[in-house]
Design a protein around this motif. Structure first.
Motif, short mmCIF file in Angstrom:
data_model
loop_
_atom_site.label_atom_id
_atom_site.label_comp_id
_atom_site.label_asym_id
_atom_site.label_seq_id
_atom_site.Cartn_x
_atom_site.Cartn_y
_atom_site.Cartn_z
N PHE A 1 -3.64 4.54 9.58
CA PHE A 1 -2.56 3.56 9.69
C PHE A 1 -1.44 4.13 10.56
N ASP A 2 -0.61 3.25 11.04
CA ASP A 2 0.49 3.60 11.92
C ASP A 2 1.73 3.97 11.11
N THR B 1 -4.17 9.59 9.42
CA THR B 1 -5.45 9.39 8.73
C THR B 1 -5.41 10.15 7.41
N VAL B 2 -5.79 9.45 6.35
CA VAL B 2 -5.85 10.05 5.02
C VAL B 2 -7.29 9.93 4.52
N GLU B 3 -7.84 11.05 4.09
CA GLU B 3 -9.18 11.02 3.53
C GLU B 3 -9.11 10.55 2.09
N LEU B 4 -9.99 9.63 1.73
CA LEU B 4 -10.00 9.07 0.38
C LEU B 4 -10.62 10.03 -0.63
N MET C 1 -2.73 1.09 -3.56
CA MET C 1 -1.87 0.54 -4.60
C MET C 1 -1.31 1.59 -5.56
N LYS C 2 -1.79 2.81 -5.47
CA LYS C 2 -1.34 3.81 -6.43
C LYS C 2 -0.89 5.10 -5.73
N ARG C 3 -1.82 5.76 -5.07
CA ARG C 3 -1.49 7.08 -4.49
C ARG C 3 -0.45 7.01 -3.38
N SER C 4 -0.52 5.98 -2.53
CA SER C 4 0.41 5.91 -1.40
C SER C 4 1.83 5.58 -1.82
#
Length: 118
Positions: free
Chosen positions: A66-67, A74-77, A103-106
Motif C-alpha cells: 500500500f501507499d 509491503t507488509v508480510e502477512l 482491521m486489527k494489526r494495522s
C-alpha cells in the motif's frame, strides 16, 4: 471525539458493528470487512469462492502493499509471506490474515488507545 467527551458534549455517532465486537474481544471477520469496505470484502469473498486456478488467476502472495505518503510499503502477512503464493488450499488462511491485518494489526496502537478511553 475526545474533545467532545472532555467537554461533556453528546454526539450522535454510529460506530460499525465490528468496533463493538472488537471492544468485547472478538476478532474481526470477512463480514466485518465487507461492512467497512464493500469492494475489498467482496473481492476477498470472490477469492474464497473462485473455482479454477487460484494461484495463476489472482497472482497473490501472503503480503499486502500500500501507499504511505507516496512510498510503497509491503507488509508480510506471515513470516516469509512474500514468497508464499496464495493457492486453492491456503486461500482461507490468506483471507483471514488479510482481514486481521487490515482491521486489527494495522490499527492496533490507535484501537488500544480508543478502547482504553472507552
Amino acid at each position: 471525539l475526545g474533545m467532545a467527551i472532555y467537554n461533556s458534549v453528546i454526539l450522535d455517532i454510529h460506530f460499525p458493528n465490528s468496533l463493538y465486537a472488537m471492544l468485547f474481544g472478538n476478532s474481526p471477520t470477512l463480514k466485518d470487512m465487507k461492512e467497512l469496505s464493500p469492494s475489498l470484502g467482496n473481492g476477498l469473498e470472490k477469492l474464497l469462492t473462485y473455482e479454477g486456478d487460484v494461484e495463476n488467476t489472482f497472482c497473490r502472495s501472503f503480503d499486502i502493499s500500500f501507499d504511505v505518503y507516496g512510498e510503497m510499503k509491503t507488509v508480510e502477512l506471515k513470516p516469509n509471506g512474500s514468497s508464499i503464493p496464495v493457492t486453492e488450499e491456503n486461500r482461507k488462511e490468506y483471507v483471514d490474515l488479510y482481514v486481521d491485518y487490515q482491521m486489527k494489526r494495522s490499527v492496533k496502537k490507535q484501537f488500544e488507545a480508543f478502547a482504553k478511553g472507552f
